[in-house]
Design a protein around this motif. Sequence first.
Motif, PDB file in Angstrom:
ATOM      1  N   ASN A  59       0.795  -1.544   0.359  1.00 15.65           N
ATOM      2  CA  ASN A  59      -0.118   0.393  -0.096  1.00 15.65           C
ATOM      3  C   ASN A  59       0.880   0.664  -0.141  1.00 15.65           C
ATOM      4  O   ASN A  59       1.966   1.181   0.578  1.00 15.65           O
ATOM      5  N   VAL A  60       0.130   2.201  -0.355  1.00 10.76           N
ATOM      6  CA  VAL A  60       1.010   3.228  -0.740  1.00 10.76           C
ATOM      7  C   VAL A  60       0.325   4.500  -0.769  1.00 10.76           C
ATOM      8  O   VAL A  60      -0.793   4.991  -0.612  1.00 10.76           O
ATOM      9  N   PHE A  61       0.717   5.726   0.597  1.00 10.57           N
ATOM     10  CA  PHE A  61       0.346   6.841   1.315  1.00 10.57           C
ATOM     11  C   PHE A  61       0.376   7.877   1.311  1.00 10.57           C
ATOM     12  O   PHE A  61       1.666   8.262   0.778  1.00 10.57           O
ATOM     13  N   GLU A  64      -2.624  11.023   4.774  1.00  5.39           N
ATOM     14  CA  GLU A  64      -2.910   9.470   5.589  1.00  5.39           C
ATOM     15  C   GLU A  64      -4.190   8.992   4.812  1.00  5.39           C
ATOM     16  O   GLU A  64      -4.656   7.681   4.635  1.00  5.39           O
ATOM     17  N   ARG A  65      -3.636   9.086   3.036  1.00  4.25           N
ATOM     18  CA  ARG A  65      -5.037   8.723   2.039  1.00  4.25           C
ATOM     19  C   ARG A  65      -4.114   7.584   2.049  1.00  4.25           C
ATOM     20  O   ARG A  65      -2.728   7.366   0.694  1.00  4.25           O
ATOM     21  N   ASN A  66      -4.911   6.585   1.003  1.00  2.00           N
ATOM     22  CA  ASN A  66      -4.058   5.561   0.165  1.00  2.00           C
ATOM     23  C   ASN A  66      -4.104   5.407  -1.150  1.00  2.00           C
ATOM     24  O   ASN A  66      -5.336   6.154  -1.534  1.00  2.00           O
ATOM     25  N   ARG A  68      -4.394   3.893  -3.606  1.00  2.51           N
ATOM     26  CA  ARG A  68      -6.353   2.835  -3.951  1.00  2.51           C
ATOM     27  C   ARG A  68      -7.734   3.355  -4.464  1.00  2.51           C
ATOM     28  O   ARG A  68      -8.177   3.031  -4.847  1.00  2.51           O
ATOM     29  N   ASN A  69      -8.036   4.761  -3.050  1.00  2.00           N
ATOM     30  CA  ASN A  69      -9.091   5.349  -3.487  1.00  2.00           C
ATOM     31  C   ASN A  69      -8.983   6.339  -4.026  1.00  2.00           C
ATOM     32  O   ASN A  69      -9.324   7.372  -3.858  1.00  2.00           O
ATOM     33  N   SER A  84       3.767   7.373   2.129  1.00  2.00           N
ATOM     34  CA  SER A  84       4.779   6.039   3.407  1.00  2.00           C
ATOM     35  C   SER A  84       4.090   5.046   2.317  1.00  2.00           C
ATOM     36  O   SER A  84       3.288   4.945   1.632  1.00  2.00           O
ATOM     37  N   ALA A  88       1.610  -5.397   3.346  1.00  2.00           N
ATOM     38  CA  ALA A  88       0.583  -5.760   3.843  1.00  2.00           C
ATOM     39  C   ALA A  88       1.492  -6.496   4.715  1.00  2.00           C
ATOM     40  O   ALA A  88       1.697  -7.075   4.884  1.00  2.00           O
TER      41      ALA A  88
END
Length: 94
Positions: A59-61, A64-66, A68-69, A84, A88
């Motif tokens: 996951n990459v942020f 604070e937002r991923n 992927r979203n 960041s 997983a």
Amino acid sequence: MSQATVRIPTPLRTFTAGADEVRLHGSTVGELLHALGAAHAGLLPRVLDERGELRAFVNVFVGERNIRNLQGLATLVPEGAVLSIVPAVAGGGR
């Protein structure tokens, strides 16, 4: 082109000579990850697959937002942002 800080997780720090953060320039998450890979050989294949897409277990942020979203690797990175990389973690049940 923005300058951002990329936080490196412990398992990938062998590629960054132990550095837990790296400062890079790029306009998007994808550009920053490719800049990271160019600066630290062997790291990029741990984050992106052979198609150049984010691996399923990473996951990459941005803040604070991923991503992927958001817009995935095309997510724009504002000046001074913190990116960041978060592998997983699988847990086991009893």
